[in-house]
Design a protein around this motif. Sequence first.
Motif, PDB file in Angstrom:
ATOM      1  N   LEU A  85       0.820  -1.208   0.000  1.00  0.00           N
ATOM      2  CA  LEU A  85       0.000   0.000   0.000  1.00  0.00           C
ATOM      3  C   LEU A  85       0.861   1.268   0.000  1.00  0.00           C
ATOM      4  N   GLN A  86       1.975   1.240   0.702  1.00  0.00           N
ATOM      5  CA  GLN A  86       2.873   2.390   0.700  1.00  0.00           C
ATOM      6  C   GLN A  86       3.437   2.634  -0.701  1.00  0.00           C
ATOM      7  N   LYS A  87       3.770   1.582  -1.410  1.00  0.00           N
ATOM      8  CA  LYS A  87       4.278   1.726  -2.779  1.00  0.00           C
ATOM      9  C   LYS A  87       3.208   2.295  -3.702  1.00  0.00           C
ATOM     10  N   LEU A  88       1.982   1.806  -3.561  1.00  0.00           N
ATOM     11  CA  LEU A  88       0.888   2.321  -4.388  1.00  0.00           C
ATOM     12  C   LEU A  88       0.585   3.780  -4.046  1.00  0.00           C
ATOM     13  N   LYS A  89       0.717   4.120  -2.783  1.00  0.00           N
ATOM     14  CA  LYS A  89       0.498   5.512  -2.370  1.00  0.00           C
ATOM     15  C   LYS A  89       1.520   6.437  -3.039  1.00  0.00           C
ATOM     16  N   LEU A  90       2.777   6.034  -3.064  1.00  0.00           N
ATOM     17  CA  LEU A  90       3.832   6.848  -3.661  1.00  0.00           C
ATOM     18  C   LEU A  90       3.633   7.020  -5.161  1.00  0.00           C
ATOM     19  N   GLU A  91       3.015   6.029  -5.798  1.00  0.00           N
ATOM     20  CA  GLU A  91       2.741   6.128  -7.237  1.00  0.00           C
ATOM     21  C   GLU A  91       1.603   7.103  -7.534  1.00  0.00           C
ATOM     22  N   ASP A  92       0.782   7.402  -6.535  1.00  0.00           N
ATOM     23  CA  ASP A  92      -0.343   8.331  -6.668  1.00  0.00           C
ATOM     24  C   ASP A  92      -1.284   7.916  -7.801  1.00  0.00           C
ATOM     25  N   CYS A  93      -1.565   6.609  -7.846  1.00  0.00           N
ATOM     26  CA  CYS A  93      -2.411   6.085  -8.920  1.00  0.00           C
ATOM     27  C   CYS A  93      -3.817   5.724  -8.455  1.00  0.00           C
ATOM     28  N   LEU A  94      -4.077   5.815  -7.140  1.00  0.00           N
ATOM     29  CA  LEU A  94      -5.366   5.413  -6.592  1.00  0.00           C
ATOM     30  C   LEU A  94      -5.899   6.542  -5.710  1.00  0.00           C
TER      31      LEU A  94
END
Length: 326
Positions: A85-94
């Motif tokens: 979830l931290q990785k997805l947060k950094l991608e700012d895709c969701l």
Amino acid sequence: MAEAMDVSRLLRLARQFNCFYLHGLHRGECKPFIVEGHQVGLVRSDFLKHLSRYPEVFHVSGKCVELNPAFRDYRERTIKVADVLQKLKLEDCLSPLRGWRDECYAVSAPGYPDLFEMERSATCLFGIQKYGVTINGYVKHPTKGLCIWFQQRSNTKQTWPGKWDNMVGGGLSVGFGILETAVKEAAEEASVPPNLASTMKPVGCVSFYFESERGLFPNTEFIYDMELPIDFIPDNSDGEVQSFELLTISESLDMLFSPSFKTTSAPVVIDFLIRWGLITPDNEPNYAELVELLHVPLRSIYKLPFHKQENGRPDAESHYTNFTKL
């Protein structure tokens, strides 16, 4: 056409906050989210592509999403999920993760201990059943009769900014009990002192299954009623509320049907009006269905039995077939 015309405004609203339960647009495309052989949520197809990039954590098959069964305890599952979830947060895709709260909810299966915890903003991506508390602050006004306090959410809130809402509400975070959360939220959101908070009465709960562009929201709210003195004025102390307003029952109904009211807070208001005898079988033609839609059996939905395969693992395909027949 005649049937549609017979549907009351209250029932239309109840169907709206139960839109996924009744006719979820993505329901047939959702996959059960499985942890330790238990379904704890649902994952929509638009999120699957992101989870598929992390096969070491999430096993995505044709019929389900399973958290890697090699993760054997609460702490390990929590760490592994949080890392993704931290990785997805950094991608700012969701979009839901842009409202990151650094606040975790427990993830469990009905009748079993908690399996792990998850960042609050991510729970809607996995269709995790969430629990919260809501307090109805009411006044028996000498001239206006029964009145209800409402809050207007801050324009900077991550969700439903600027919308009108119940006087006090908050989610059950890891480590906090139900009454403890109610007292804490009452102090933070409305500056309710301990002597008034001690008068709160638990009056039941409502449950519903909402869906929006952000994700899936199977929610259960534990409800408290609190009679307030006529001279008590709620005052926010945590920056999440911009104003409060005391409304008569007629004004409360107008607010309830307004687009400026938070849809997922409507069940609590309707429940209050039913319990106080203001919505009855005599004045509400769809009374029975309305009451049913305040108590959607969320625990039963996620408690469908798994068939075991020869290797002892859950048969996700059979479970998926049973779920989509609901």
